[in-house]
Scaffold this active site. Structure first.
Site, mmCIF file in Angstrom:
data_model
loop_
_atom_site.group_PDB
_atom_site.id
_atom_site.type_symbol
_atom_site.label_atom_id
_atom_site.label_comp_id
_atom_site.label_asym_id
_atom_site.label_seq_id
_atom_site.Cartn_x
_atom_site.Cartn_y
_atom_site.Cartn_z
ATOM 1 N N LYS A 256 7.248 -11.516 3.341
ATOM 2 C CA LYS A 256 6.768 -11.307 1.973
ATOM 3 C C LYS A 256 7.877 -10.666 1.135
ATOM 4 O O LYS A 256 8.185 -11.117 0.039
ATOM 5 C CB LYS A 256 5.522 -10.414 2.021
ATOM 6 C CG LYS A 256 4.869 -10.190 0.693
ATOM 7 C CD LYS A 256 3.557 -9.430 0.890
ATOM 8 C CE LYS A 256 3.015 -8.924 -0.428
ATOM 9 N NZ LYS A 256 1.793 -8.142 -0.270
ATOM 10 N N GLU B 23 13.963 -6.347 10.943
ATOM 11 C CA GLU B 23 13.839 -7.166 12.152
ATOM 12 C C GLU B 23 13.939 -8.656 11.815
ATOM 13 O O GLU B 23 14.640 -9.427 12.476
ATOM 14 C CB GLU B 23 12.486 -6.915 12.841
ATOM 15 C CG GLU B 23 12.295 -5.517 13.390
ATOM 16 C CD GLU B 23 11.614 -4.586 12.382
ATOM 17 O OE1 GLU B 23 11.885 -4.718 11.171
ATOM 18 O OE2 GLU B 23 10.848 -3.715 12.826
ATOM 19 N N GLY C 85 -0.070 -8.486 3.654
ATOM 20 C CA GLY C 85 0.572 -9.128 4.810
ATOM 21 C C GLY C 85 -0.422 -9.547 5.883
ATOM 22 O O GLY C 85 -0.429 -10.695 6.340
ATOM 23 N N ARG C 86 -1.305 -8.630 6.270
ATOM 24 C CA ARG C 86 -2.230 -8.939 7.366
ATOM 25 C C ARG C 86 -3.374 -9.851 6.931
ATOM 26 O O ARG C 86 -4.219 -10.217 7.736
ATOM 27 C CB ARG C 86 -2.760 -7.644 7.987
ATOM 28 C CG ARG C 86 -3.438 -6.705 6.994
ATOM 29 C CD ARG C 86 -3.626 -5.316 7.590
ATOM 30 N NE ARG C 86 -4.064 -4.338 6.618
ATOM 31 C CZ ARG C 86 -3.267 -3.704 5.768
ATOM 32 N NH1 ARG C 86 -1.977 -3.958 5.762
ATOM 33 N NH2 ARG C 86 -3.744 -2.794 4.933
ATOM 34 N N GLU D 289 -4.524 -1.224 10.770
ATOM 35 C CA GLU D 289 -3.637 -1.018 9.629
ATOM 36 C C GLU D 289 -4.465 -0.847 8.350
ATOM 37 O O GLU D 289 -4.052 -0.174 7.420
ATOM 38 C CB GLU D 289 -2.676 -2.209 9.502
ATOM 39 C CG GLU D 289 -1.391 -1.878 8.768
ATOM 40 C CD GLU D 289 -0.346 -2.949 8.955
ATOM 41 O OE1 GLU D 289 0.454 -2.837 9.903
ATOM 42 O OE2 GLU D 289 -0.329 -3.909 8.180
ATOM 43 N N HIS E 65 -11.452 -8.327 35.783
ATOM 44 C CA HIS E 65 -10.731 -7.965 37.000
ATOM 45 C C HIS E 65 -9.756 -6.826 36.738
ATOM 46 O O HIS E 65 -8.866 -6.569 37.552
ATOM 47 C CB HIS E 65 -10.002 -9.192 37.555
ATOM 48 C CG HIS E 65 -10.948 -10.295 37.889
ATOM 49 N ND1 HIS E 65 -11.474 -10.482 39.146
ATOM 50 C CD2 HIS E 65 -11.519 -11.244 37.094
ATOM 51 C CE1 HIS E 65 -12.306 -11.511 39.127
ATOM 52 N NE2 HIS E 65 -12.351 -11.985 37.888
ATOM 53 N N LYS F 235 9.696 1.218 8.222
ATOM 54 C CA LYS F 235 10.767 0.437 7.618
ATOM 55 C C LYS F 235 11.932 1.334 7.163
ATOM 56 O O LYS F 235 13.060 0.903 7.101
ATOM 57 C CB LYS F 235 10.226 -0.405 6.452
ATOM 58 C CG LYS F 235 9.298 -1.535 6.923
ATOM 59 C CD LYS F 235 8.904 -2.499 5.825
ATOM 60 C CE LYS F 235 8.027 -3.616 6.401
ATOM 61 N NZ LYS F 235 7.688 -4.675 5.474
HETATM 62 C C1 G6Q Z 1 0.816 -6.095 6.813
HETATM 63 C C2 G6Q Z 1 1.932 -5.176 6.777
HETATM 64 C C3 G6Q Z 1 3.096 -5.528 7.675
HETATM 65 C C4 G6Q Z 1 4.002 -6.613 7.123
HETATM 66 C C5 G6Q Z 1 5.286 -6.651 7.954
HETATM 67 C C6 G6Q Z 1 6.230 -7.730 7.517
HETATM 68 O O1 G6Q Z 1 -0.167 -5.985 6.147
HETATM 69 O O2 G6Q Z 1 2.338 -4.987 5.467
HETATM 70 O O3 G6Q Z 1 2.665 -5.882 8.953
HETATM 71 O O4 G6Q Z 1 3.359 -7.838 7.150
HETATM 72 O O5 G6Q Z 1 5.910 -5.404 7.871
HETATM 73 O O6 G6Q Z 1 6.595 -7.584 6.178
HETATM 74 P P1 G6Q Z 1 7.340 -8.735 5.432
HETATM 75 O O7 G6Q Z 1 6.462 -9.919 5.382
HETATM 76 O O8 G6Q Z 1 7.643 -8.192 4.071
HETATM 77 O O9 G6Q Z 1 8.592 -9.026 6.216
#
Ligand code: G6Q
Length: 554
Positions: free
Chosen positions: A206, A212, A271-272, A357, A388, A516
């Site tokens: 996003k 990463e 994001g989620r 989250e 199990h 971050k």
């Molecule tokens: C989700 C969070 C988090 C995010 C990641 C990746 O709700 O905000 O999990 O999706 O940190 O972020 P980017 O999409 O900006 O790389």
């Protein structure tokens, strides 16, 4: 306004929990012959049985009063109407617009966002069709055989979970891979089996600033260009092997992704909650755009149910309120998600992010520290494997853990006989958790096995199961795109309901933002070979110890 815990509805539930303490659910079933029928509800192809929870009709009435008292219906309406529900970031919360199939406009700041949503969906459709038909190909003209999504958190878990869940519907000619961890093992291990000439990378971010993801994306680009070195113009190679999904279009261009391969989304998509946007591109590539639309349609059906059904028959509201009953009034601190579906293996991890989250918050919307529990720890694994492993704790541990059993009546795989065994285990577990096994029954069983009276008596207590352990069961016909859409939306809205009652902002994630920022200073220390001033003694010692160990490494 009184504090949540001081409200009459909350206090009534506290008193009611005291009254019910010590009563066995089997007694509730005996006293209320219509319980199994009435403590079940159905919507968008999902059947929810919530009768195996320690609650009565009066509990449901009090929980509904609590939801009304905390204005849950009004909060649902406000989210759908595009209000700035995410108050700390001043953003609307409109993942529901991404799957809006009703033809109704969705307004943000007086502007209908649906034309933009539809335009990106059309761009996705054209790209998917091009890749799947072979019209879009790699630099040497080879059709793509492998799609590697590079993203993390919300830009990884949703599409990963859905691609795995819909494996029976996926193209055999286009495999999907997901790389999220900055640990080189993830990217290197994935690329080891791939041919650069037929690999398509999607950088999903996003912000397009996530360390990463950008690190993995740069390494992937290097891997690609190393293969093509000697004459091939790098920009042209990258243009044929990379696509991007982001709201940061400047950064994607700078990386070298051509504009027609960049898929945008909007700041009102968390994001989620983003798998319904272009972040779902790997899903659409895997199962085809029509099936991706079925996923959206299933979610929309659940949205319509959530928006319109009265609270006592509203599936997400029921799940949310029952969770509140367990966490705030019966003392549960965790919640297990147990899909009896190998294809849903990633579902617990996906829900872990969605729920923890969103509602892992300690401050309410007014900025006050809450004096009640908010989101529980979410965990789980597919059945029957869990049986199990950790089910011992569910049956005989000292805590009663609320569980969600999730199962499809039919299998999508060509081994139909096996599915009955899976189903039998799922149903039997919910029954065993409810009924338990008395010491007398355990004793009789031990004697029937030929044990002498002393041994039987000694073992019977170990073989006793208290029962009265809570579970929901969610059943559907098939795990297909439409049902998966409804299932995910069910949990999204469950989380919404809980956040609404707890009065927390379920749509920010300052904990992630901290992560971050944090690593930057330590990275500098590791690179310069010593801990800088300002760390606590433990952290400084750890940095120095690791630096020492890395010097030994040739
Ligand atoms: C989700 C969070 C988090 C995010 C990641 C990746 O709700 O905000 O999990 O999706 O940190 O972020 P980017 O999409 O900006 O790389």
């Amino acid at each position: 306004m009184p504090r949540l815990t001081e409200r009459p509805a909350w206090q009534a539930l506290t008193a009611h929990a005291r009254q019910l303490r010590g009563q066995h659910m089997l007694q509730f079933f005996a006293e209320d012959p219509a319980r199994a029928r009435d403590f079940a509800a159905e919507a968008a192809g999902l059947y929810l049985d919530f009768s195996k929870n320690p609650l009565t009709r009066e509990t449901l009435r009090l929980l509904t009063t609590l939801a009304e008292d905390t204005h849950v219906p009004a909060q649902i309406g406000a989210m759908f109407a595009g209000s700035r529900t995410n108050i700390t970031e001043q953003r609307a919360v409109l993942h529901v617009a991404l799957r809006n199939r009703s033809g109704r406009p969705v307004m943000v700041d007086g502007r209908d966002v649906m034309p933009e949503v539809v335009a990106v969906l059309e761009q996705m459709r054209a790209f998917c069709d091009g890749v799947r038909s072979g019209a879009h190909s790699g630099f040497t003209g080879r059709a793509y055989t492998d799609v590697v999504n590079i993203g993390i958190g919300g830009s990884d878990l949703g599409p990963l979970m859905a691609c795995r869940a819909l494996a029976p519907f996926a193209s055999q000619k286009l495999r999907s891979h997901f790389v999220s961890n900055v640990d080189g093992a993830h990217l290197a291990g994935t690329l080891a089996g791939l041919d650069p000439e037929s690999t398509l990378f999607i950088i999903s971010s996003k912000t397009f600033t996530t360390q990463e993801t950008l690190t993995n994306a740069r390494s992937a680009r290097e891997w690609l260009l190393t293969h093509f070195q000697g004459g091939s113009p790098p920009e042209a190679v990258v243009a044929r092997h990379f696509a991007a999904v982001s709201t940061n279009l400047g950064a994607t261009t700078q990386f070298g992704v051509p504009p027609d391969r960049v898929f945008g989304f909007w700041d009102w998509v968390g994001g989620r909650y983003s798998l319904w946007s272009a972040i779902g591109l790997p899903i659409a590539l895997g199962v085809g755009f029509e099936r991706f639309e079925e996923l959206l349609a299933g979610a929309h059906e659940m949205d319509e149910h959530f928006r319109t059904a009265p609270l006592p028959r509203n599936l997400p509201a029921l799940l949310g309120l029952i969770g509140i009953w367990h966490g705030n009034f019966l003392g549960a601190t965790t919640h297990a998600v147990l899909p009896y579906a190998q294809d849903l293996a990633w579902f617990p991890a996906y829900l872990q992010q969605l729920d923890m989250e969103s509602n892992g918050k300690r401050v309410d919307r007014a900025g006050g520290v809450v004096d009640y529990a908010t989101g529980p720890v979410i965990w789980g694994a597919p059945g029957t494997n869990g049986q199990h492993a950790f089910f011992q704790h569910l049956h005989q541990g000292t805590q009663a853990t609320p569980c969600d059993f999730i199962v499809a009546a039919n299998s999508e795989w060509p081994l139909p006989g096996q599915h009955e065994i899976l189903l039998a285990n799922c149903i039997a577990q919910t029954e065993a958790l409810l009924r338990g096994k008395s010491t007398e029954a355990a004793l009789a069983e031990a004697k029937a096995q030929g044990l002498n009276a002393d041994t039987a008596a000694r073992l019977a207590v170990h073989r006793t199961f208290p029962g009265n352990r809570p579970s929901n069961t969610i059943v559907f016909d098939h795990l297909d795109p439409r049902t998966l859409g409804a299932l995910i939306a069910l949990y999204e809205h469950k989380v919404f309901v809980q956040g609404a009652v707890w009065n927390v902002n379920s749509f920010d994630q300052w904990g992630v933002e901290l992560g971050k920022q944090l690593a930057t200073g330590v990275l500098q220390d590791l690179r310069q070979g010593r801990a800088s001033d300002g760390h606590d003694p433990s952290t400084a010692a750890l940095i120095d110890r690791i630096v020492k160990a890395r010097r030994k490494d040739p």
